[in-house]
Design a protein around this motif. Sequence first.
Motif, PDB file in Angstrom:
ATOM      1  N   ALA A  85       0.813  -1.211   0.000  1.00 54.29           N
ATOM      2  CA  ALA A  85       0.000   0.000   0.000  1.00 54.29           C
ATOM      3  C   ALA A  85       0.847   1.262   0.000  1.00 54.29           C
ATOM      4  CB  ALA A  85      -0.918   0.006   1.222  1.00 54.29           C
ATOM      5  N   ARG A  86       2.195   1.123   0.127  1.00 58.71           N
ATOM      6  CA  ARG A  86       3.121   2.264   0.150  1.00 58.71           C
ATOM      7  C   ARG A  86       2.774   3.260   1.256  1.00 58.71           C
ATOM      8  NH1 ARG A  86       3.120   5.568  -3.599  1.00 58.71           N
ATOM      9  NH2 ARG A  86       1.059   5.160  -4.417  1.00 58.71           N
ATOM     10  N   ILE A  87       2.449   2.724   2.433  1.00 57.35           N
ATOM     11  CA  ILE A  87       2.138   3.591   3.572  1.00 57.35           C
ATOM     12  C   ILE A  87       2.958   3.133   4.773  1.00 57.35           C
ATOM     13  CG2 ILE A  87      -0.200   4.147   2.804  1.00 57.35           C
ATOM     14  CD1 ILE A  87      -1.272   2.047   4.709  1.00 57.35           C
ATOM     15  N   SER A  94       0.558   9.023  -6.823  1.00 58.65           N
ATOM     16  CA  SER A  94      -0.614   8.153  -6.890  1.00 58.65           C
ATOM     17  C   SER A  94      -1.874   8.977  -6.736  1.00 58.65           C
ATOM     18  CB  SER A  94      -0.569   7.087  -5.785  1.00 58.65           C
ATOM     19  OG  SER A  94       0.529   6.227  -5.960  1.00 58.65           O
ATOM     20  N   GLY A  95      -2.800   8.783  -7.656  1.00 61.31           N
ATOM     21  CA  GLY A  95      -4.106   9.402  -7.520  1.00 61.31           C
ATOM     22  C   GLY A  95      -5.046   8.493  -6.751  1.00 61.31           C
ATOM     23  N   SER A  96      -6.304   8.883  -6.688  1.00 62.30           N
ATOM     24  CA  SER A  96      -7.279   8.114  -5.919  1.00 62.30           C
ATOM     25  C   SER A  96      -7.463   6.708  -6.479  1.00 62.30           C
ATOM     26  CB  SER A  96      -8.619   8.862  -5.899  1.00 62.30           C
ATOM     27  OG  SER A  96      -9.051   9.161  -7.219  1.00 62.30           O
ATOM     28  N   ASP A 133      -6.385   0.799  -5.876  1.00 60.07           N
ATOM     29  CA  ASP A 133      -5.865  -0.496  -6.329  1.00 60.07           C
ATOM     30  C   ASP A 133      -4.867  -1.064  -5.334  1.00 60.07           C
ATOM     31  OD1 ASP A 133      -7.410  -0.391  -8.577  1.00 60.07           O
ATOM     32  OD2 ASP A 133      -5.779   0.185  -9.935  1.00 60.07           O
ATOM     33  N   GLU A 134      -3.958  -0.223  -4.875  1.00 63.17           N
ATOM     34  CA  GLU A 134      -2.903  -0.696  -3.975  1.00 63.17           C
ATOM     35  C   GLU A 134      -3.462  -1.093  -2.610  1.00 63.17           C
ATOM     36  OE1 GLU A 134      -0.482   2.723  -4.173  1.00 63.17           O
ATOM     37  OE2 GLU A 134       0.645   2.059  -5.940  1.00 63.17           O
ATOM     38  N   LEU A 135      -4.371  -0.286  -2.078  1.00 64.77           N
ATOM     39  CA  LEU A 135      -4.967  -0.631  -0.786  1.00 64.77           C
ATOM     40  C   LEU A 135      -5.874  -1.846  -0.895  1.00 64.77           C
ATOM     41  CD1 LEU A 135      -5.766   2.899   0.695  1.00 64.77           C
ATOM     42  CD2 LEU A 135      -3.999   1.300   1.421  1.00 64.77           C
ATOM     43  N   SER A 164     -15.017  -0.959   5.249  1.00 65.66           N
ATOM     44  CA  SER A 164     -14.704  -0.593   3.865  1.00 65.66           C
ATOM     45  C   SER A 164     -13.601   0.448   3.882  1.00 65.66           C
ATOM     46  CB  SER A 164     -15.943  -0.039   3.153  1.00 65.66           C
ATOM     47  OG  SER A 164     -16.428   1.119   3.806  1.00 65.66           O
ATOM     48  N   LEU A 165     -12.886   0.540   2.775  1.00 65.29           N
ATOM     49  CA  LEU A 165     -11.863   1.560   2.588  1.00 65.29           C
ATOM     50  C   LEU A 165     -12.431   2.633   1.670  1.00 65.29           C
ATOM     51  CD1 LEU A 165      -8.741  -0.717   2.092  1.00 65.29           C
ATOM     52  CD2 LEU A 165      -8.935   1.049   3.840  1.00 65.29           C
TER      53      LEU A 165
END
Length: 658
Positions: A346-348, A432-434, A439-441, A467-468
Motif C-alpha cells: 500500500a506504500r504507507i 498516486s491518484g485516488s 488499487d494498492e490498498l 470498507s476503505l
Amino acid sequence: MTDASIARVLIDSPLPQLDRLFDYAIPEKLRADAKAGVRVKVPLRTLGRLVEGWIVELTDTVDYAGKLSELETVISPFPVLSPEVWKLARTAADRAAGNAADVLRLGIPKRHARAEKTLPDAAVNAFEPSGEPTAVAFFDEGAITTLVTQRKRAALTAPTGVTEVAPGVWVGRWAVTMVELAAQALARGTTAILATPDFRDQEQLEAAAAALLPADRVLRLDARQSVQKRYGNFLRTHDGTPYVIIGNRSAVYAPAANLRLIVVWDDGDSLYSENLSPYIHTRDAALLRQEQQQCALVFLSHSRSTEVQRLVEVGWLVALSPGGLRTPKVIPSANQVSQDRLAAIARIPSAAWKAARAGLDEGPVLVQVARPGYAPRLACADCAHTARCTTCAGPLAQRSASSTPSCVWCGALAVKWRCRECDGTKLRMVGSGSARTADELGRAFPGYRVIVADGDHQVLTVPNKPSLVIATRGAEPVAEGGYRAVLLLDGAGMLARESLRVAEDCLRWWSNAIALAADGAPTVIVGVGGALATSLVTWRQEDFAQTELADRRELRFPPAVRVATLTGKVELIDDAIRQLPVAPLDVLGPVDLPDGLVRTIVRFDYKDGAAVAEQLKALVVTATTVARRSRKPGTPRAQQPPPGLRVHLDDLEPFVDL
C-alpha cells in the motif's frame, strides 16, 4: 398606482461608464407597474438599442433640463430588487472598484414567468414564532443568546464528529450547529441565511434542516436548481415571512428585510471567491451586509482562515469554542514506507497500516489523497522530465490503470508520445491518484470493499460497514457513525503546491477530514511535522492562523494589507499609480504579460481602501471610454485594441509563485 413621474434605473451592463442611475420618464400606461425594484427595458442612446435594468427608486424631480426618454416596458411587475440588496450591491461594488450590476447578477436569478404565476400568496405563509428555540449544542447558552439577540459578530470553532439527525441520516455536527443557530433567528420571527461552499456541504446542511426545522420555513437558493424553482424560491423571500435560506456563495445576496443572522461555513474555501468581476468574496459581502442591516454574523469552521483571524485580533469578531467534546486523536507519522509486506504494497507507513487494519475491524476507514485519477503526473522514464503534451505542452496524466495517458489541459491522448528533452518514448508514473491508491490498498486489504470518492465518483454517504474509502480532499463522504480511522496521505505533496495559502488550505482540508472520524477514532497524518502537525495534534488551529497572520504582516501579504492588481498598457498603469489619492505602502512591478500589457501590484492599508477603490474605478471608466472610442467598426474582435485598464482588488493570484 404611483404619483411619481420619473424612474431612476440601473442599467444591466458590464460597462463601467454605465454604472450609475439613469433617469427615465414613466409613461401613463406604465404607472401602475413601474415600482421600485421591478425589471424594465429602457432605450440607451449610447448603444442605440433597448437594454434591461432595474428601477432603483422613483422621484418627481430631476437635475436635467431636457426631455427625458421614457421607459419602454416593465418586464415583470414583481419587485425583484429589494432596497437592502441594492444597498449591499452598491457598497460591495464600490469597495471592489466594480459595477453594481455585476453584483446584482449574482443575487437575482433569471426570470421565469411560470414561477410568477404559481407563487403562493403571502397570507398562506403566515408564520407565528414558536417561542424559545432549542439551545445550540456544545456552546455556552448565554454567549449564543447574546450573539443572536444583540446581533453580534463571532468566529465559531465547529464541533467535530458526525451525528444522526433522522433514522439513517448522518451529517457533520457543524451542520447541526448551523441549523440550531438558524432556529434561534426563526423563533424570533426573523430570517437567517446559511452559506456553504459546495453541494456536498449543502446536502448535509439541508438534511439537518429537514430534520430540525419546519419544512415550509426552509428555502434553497443555488445554481443547481431549475430556473423555475430557483426563481420561485427567490420571489418567496420578498413576502416578509421569516425563512432559513440555504445556498452557496450567492445566498448572502438573498432578499431579507427582517434579517437576523448570517452564518458562513468554512469561509477559507476557494469556492467562495467569485471568478467574475468585481471578484467579491462571500466573506466580504457578509461583513458588509452585517454592517448595513445590523444582523448577527457567524463564521463557522474547523480551521480558522487568516482573514477571520485578523478580524478576531482587531476585535471585530469574538471567538467562541465548543465544549464537552473529546479532542480528536491525531498521530503524526514519518513518510517512510514500512518493511511490513502488506504496508509496503500500500506504500504507507506501518502506523497508518495498523490504524487502518484496526479500524476495518469496526467499520469504514477514510483515506485522503491529494489528486484524483490513477497517476496524477507522468514523467519520461529516461530523463525524468515531466511528460508534456505534444499539442499544447500541458502535463500528461493517467486516469485509470488501463487508460491511455492524456493531457490535463487540452485532453489530447498521448498516442506515439516522444519526450521533447531526450527523445525517449517510455513513461513512468509519478505519484498516486485516488484510483491507483484504491488499487494498492485493495491488494493490501483483500476482502474489503473499496470506495472511491472524487470529482468523477460523487459519493455523499457510506454505510457503517468495514470498507476503505479513498477520497480526494474536499470529496470525503460522511460515514454512518463516523470513520473508525482516518489516514491523511500525500501531506508533503499537498504542501509542495505553490500558493500563498498552501499551509492554510492544507490545515483546513485535513481538519475537515479529521472531523468526520468517530469520537475517539485515530487519525494518522503522513509526512507532515512542525507547526502544522502540532496544531492538529492539539486541535488548536487558531494558533497556526495567528502565526501565519503575523508572518504575512511582516511580509506585507494579504490579508495583513489590501492589494490592487492593475493590468493594462504601461503608460496607463504608471498614470494610475501617480493619481492614487494616498501614498501606497509599495508598488510591485511592472511584470510583462502577453499582448503588450503589464501587471503591477499596489499594496495599501485598509483605512485607505475606500479612497483607492474610488479613484481606480474612475480611472477604469476613463480608460474604457477611450478604448471604446478607438475601436474601428467592422474590425474583428481579435484585432481590436486591448481593454484600457483592469483592476482586481484583494487578488491573491499574483502571490502564487512568491
